[in-house]
Structure formats: C-alpha cells, structure tokens
Write a protein that holds these residues in place. Structure first.
Motif, PDB file in Angstrom:
ATOM      1  N   HIS A  93      13.765  -3.253   9.706  1.00  0.00           N
ATOM      2  CA  HIS A  93      12.524  -2.618  10.198  1.00  0.00           C
ATOM      3  C   HIS A  93      11.652  -3.460  11.014  1.00  0.00           C
ATOM      4  N   PRO A  94      12.087  -3.247  12.350  1.00  0.00           N
ATOM      5  CA  PRO A  94      11.498  -4.238  13.468  1.00  0.00           C
ATOM      6  C   PRO A  94      10.096  -4.094  13.387  1.00  0.00           C
ATOM      7  N   ALA A  95       9.363  -3.142  12.879  1.00  0.00           N
ATOM      8  CA  ALA A  95       7.906  -3.072  13.035  1.00  0.00           C
ATOM      9  C   ALA A  95       7.167  -4.055  12.180  1.00  0.00           C
ATOM     10  N   SER A  96       7.728  -4.212  11.108  1.00  0.00           N
ATOM     11  CA  SER A  96       7.219  -5.485  10.029  1.00  0.00           C
ATOM     12  C   SER A  96       7.158  -6.722  10.881  1.00  0.00           C
ATOM     13  N   PRO A 270      -8.253  -4.961  -5.367  1.00  0.00           N
ATOM     14  CA  PRO A 270      -9.593  -5.199  -4.703  1.00  0.00           C
ATOM     15  C   PRO A 270      -9.691  -6.618  -3.807  1.00  0.00           C
ATOM     16  N   GLU A 271      -8.716  -7.294  -3.735  1.00  0.00           N
ATOM     17  CA  GLU A 271      -8.810  -8.471  -2.949  1.00  0.00           C
ATOM     18  C   GLU A 271      -7.877  -8.143  -1.725  1.00  0.00           C
ATOM     19  N   LEU A 272      -7.333  -7.274  -1.445  1.00  0.00           N
ATOM     20  CA  LEU A 272      -6.646  -6.827  -0.450  1.00  0.00           C
ATOM     21  C   LEU A 272      -7.120  -5.810   0.620  1.00  0.00           C
ATOM     22  N   LEU A 273      -7.059  -6.021   1.997  1.00  0.00           N
ATOM     23  CA  LEU A 273      -7.356  -4.923   2.812  1.00  0.00           C
ATOM     24  C   LEU A 273      -6.465  -4.490   3.685  1.00  0.00           C
ATOM     25  N   PRO A 274      -6.011  -3.107   3.812  1.00  0.00           N
ATOM     26  CA  PRO A 274      -5.005  -2.577   4.347  1.00  0.00           C
ATOM     27  C   PRO A 274      -4.894  -2.910   5.822  1.00  0.00           C
ATOM     28  N   VAL A 275      -3.647  -3.254   6.402  1.00  0.00           N
ATOM     29  CA  VAL A 275      -3.615  -3.343   7.798  1.00  0.00           C
ATOM     30  C   VAL A 275      -3.679  -2.174   8.521  1.00  0.00           C
ATOM     31  N   ALA A 276      -4.406  -1.860   9.562  1.00  0.00           N
ATOM     32  CA  ALA A 276      -4.136  -0.698  10.392  1.00  0.00           C
ATOM     33  C   ALA A 276      -2.933  -0.579  11.334  1.00  0.00           C
ATOM     34  N   ASN A 277      -1.999   0.190  10.883  1.00  0.00           N
ATOM     35  CA  ASN A 277      -0.754  -0.113  11.534  1.00  0.00           C
ATOM     36  C   ASN A 277       0.064   1.150  10.934  1.00  0.00           C
ATOM     37  N   ASP A 278       0.344   2.322  11.709  1.00  0.00           N
ATOM     38  CA  ASP A 278       1.073   3.398  11.086  1.00  0.00           C
ATOM     39  C   ASP A 278       2.434   3.233  11.051  1.00  0.00           C
ATOM     40  N   GLN A 279       2.935   2.228  11.530  1.00  0.00           N
ATOM     41  CA  GLN A 279       4.448   2.269  11.298  1.00  0.00           C
ATOM     42  C   GLN A 279       4.950   1.066  10.272  1.00  0.00           C
ATOM     43  N   VAL A 280       3.701   0.411   9.785  1.00  0.00           N
ATOM     44  CA  VAL A 280       4.104  -0.637   8.748  1.00  0.00           C
ATOM     45  C   VAL A 280       3.212  -0.496   7.563  1.00  0.00           C
TER      46      VAL A 280
END
Ligand SMILES: C[S@@+](CC[C@H](N)C(=O)[O-])C[C@H]1O[C@@H](n2cnc3c(N)ncnc32)[C@H](O)[C@@H]1O
Length: 288
Positions: A93-96, A270-280
């Motif tokens: 999964h290269p995008a990761s 509650p402590e995590l924020l999602p990363v804005a990336n539609d491939q990962v």
C-alpha cells in the motif's frame, strides 16, 4: 496380500458441526481470528495436515492435545504458524508510505525530534513491512543532524514468521516492489541469488512475539509511528475497535497511526485526529 493403509494417509473425515464450532471458538478466543463457514475447508485442511504430522487420529483428540498443559501451548504455537495468513510485501500500500514520508519530513522540519523515533509494525509477518518502515525512515533522516536516531519494532503472533523476519533474507521476486536505489542501499546479494538486509539497517530493527489480544499486558508505549495493516480484517468489528483503542494509547502526542484502508469503519478516539487523505486510513494523536 492386500496393502495395509496407514490411517494417517487417508483423508480425515469432515469435521462435525460441534467440532467446527469448538475450533472456531478456540481460535477466536486465543488469536482473535474469525474462521467463517466459508473458510471451513481451509481450517480442515491445515488442521488435518498438522494432525498427520503429530499422529492425532481425530479432531477431538487433537483439540485436547493443544488445550492441555505446557506441551499443548507449544503445539498451539506451531498451529498458529499454519493457520495465520502471512502474505505481505515490501512497501505494501504505497500511499501509506507516502504519508509516512511526508509525516517524517514534517517532524524533521519542525525540529520535533529531540529523541530517537520509535516505529512499530503490528502483525509484521515475515518482516517486509518492518524493514520498509526502517528504509523509509532512514531515507528521511539521512543527511540531517538526527541521522540514525530511530528504531523499528516488528511484532507478530507467529514464531515462524518472526524467524523469517529476524533472518532478513528475501528472494529476488520479493525485491521487485523495492525501488532500485533502496535495493542497492539496503540489501546485500547472497551467493544463492537471494538478498539480505544490510547490518546497519538490521541493527535498527527488532522483532518480538506479541499477540494483539494481549496488548493490555504489553510494555509497548511511546511510539511515534504505528502501522497496523492487513491484520484487523480477520477480527470482529468490536475487537478491531478495542485493539485500535489500545494502539492509540501506545502513541506519543503527535504520533501517527496507519491502518489498512477499510479495516475499520466509524471508529473514533478522543485523543486522535483523522488524517485528511482519501487513499490512507490514518490518525494522529493530539499534541499536548
Ligand atoms: C496478512 S499479514 C499482514 C502483514 C503486514 N502487516 C502487511 O500488511 O503486509 C497478518 C499477520 O498478522 C499476524 N497475526 C494474526 N493474528 C495475530 C494476533 N492475534 N496477534 C499478532 N499477530 C497476529 C499473522 O501471523 C500475520 O503474520
């Protein structure tokens, strides 16, 4: 005279519904792995093969064997090697890995690396993901003052997978996913046409046995980056969320958690924020 057939060479009988249920329950309780009806023949084939090796005449007696005493624990460990899916690739999964590269570069630019970086491959199989993390990090840190300041841990339930990881030796086909410059920098050709991870990189990496169902009792903490890809798919949804909650607790503030795309839906922490990336599918832990 009629030839005498050894029972062990004959196909084993189908599992009864009760036997299948008992094995399903045992596997799920101990490893998290759900064996659906669709995978019944996978279970039966692999159990039969091992039962022939150890001379167990039927599923029920083999069940008793793996569930009793210290010898049962050893046999269980061998069985795990046979029943887990250990398919993996370098830079899967290269995008990761693109996301990881950007994340690490940002940390370097921010000067936010006052101690060695700690990375973790959860369910590392034969080590390709762990060494990919090591190569990716070494590339980012090369040339900056912090060069060398990192360590990568790979953990898995399967002892045979861990033995392969520790050897760090791969066939040429495996290296096809590795870009040529990285192949030249981080692998040494062996006389048998296989390739070995160079000692400098191998020294940054360690492998340990860890069942993700036992994360609560594990000493792992302070991780900057956690990759948990292609492991949770074998588990029930509630268990995936439970494991992710534990992994979130192992991240440092600002740390990055990367999960296989689609392996969890609607999970929040509650402590995590999602990363804005539609491939990962990734999250960062809030900074203090
Ligand atoms: C399909 S491989 C994924 C390898 C790698 N993460 C990747 O994405 O290519 C899944 C790995 O998870 C391991 N595994 C399965 N159940 C586990 C458990 N309960 N605890 C730790 N590892 C487990 C298996 O042994 C296997 O090596």
């Amino acid at each position: 005279m009629q030839p005498r057939f050894d029972w062990a060479l004959e196909p084993l009988a189908d599992m009864s519904p009760t036997e299948f249920h008992d094995w399903q329950t045992l596997l799920e309780e101990r490893s998290g792995m759900v064996v659906s009806e669709r995978r019944r023949s996978f279970l039966q084939t692999n159990l039969s093969a091992r039962m022939r090796e150890v001379g167990a005449p039927d599923y029920a007696s083999y069940y008793r064997q793996v569930t009793s005493g210290p010898r049962g624990a050893v046999e269980w460990s061998t069985l795990m090697d046979r029943l887990t899916v250990q398919e993996t690739r370098f830079f899967r999964h290269p995008a990761s890995f693109e996301l990881l590269d950007g994340y690490l570069r940002q940390r370097v630019e921010q000067g936010a690396l006052e101690r060695p970086l700690a990375l973790w491959s959860v369910g590392c199989a034969s080590g390709e993901e762990t060494f990919s993390l090591a190569m990716a990090t070494a590339e980012v840190l090369a040339g900056c003052d912090l060069n060398g300041g990192f360590g990568v841990t790979g953990t898995d339930i399967s002892l045979s997978a861990l033995a392969k990881s520790r050897a760090g030796i791969y066939g040429a086909r495996k290296l096809e996913q590795v870009e040529t410059p990285l192949r030249e920098r981080y692998f040494l050709p062996l006389p048998d046409a296989r390739f070995q991870i160079i000692p400098d990189l191998a020294a940054r990496v360690c492998f340990a046995r860890l069942n993700v169902l036992e994360l609560a009792n594990s000493p792992v903490s302070g991780m900057d980056v956690i990759f948990c890809q292609n492991l949770l798919i074998y588990f029930r949804r509630w268990r995936r969320r439970e494991i992710l909650n534990r992994l979130a607790d192992c991240l440092v503030p600002g740390g990055l958690l990367v999960i296989g795309v689609g392996e969890v839906v609607g999970w929040q922490h509650p402590e995590l924020l999602p990363v804005a990336n539609d491939q990962v599918l990734a999250f960062t832990r809030k900074s203090l």
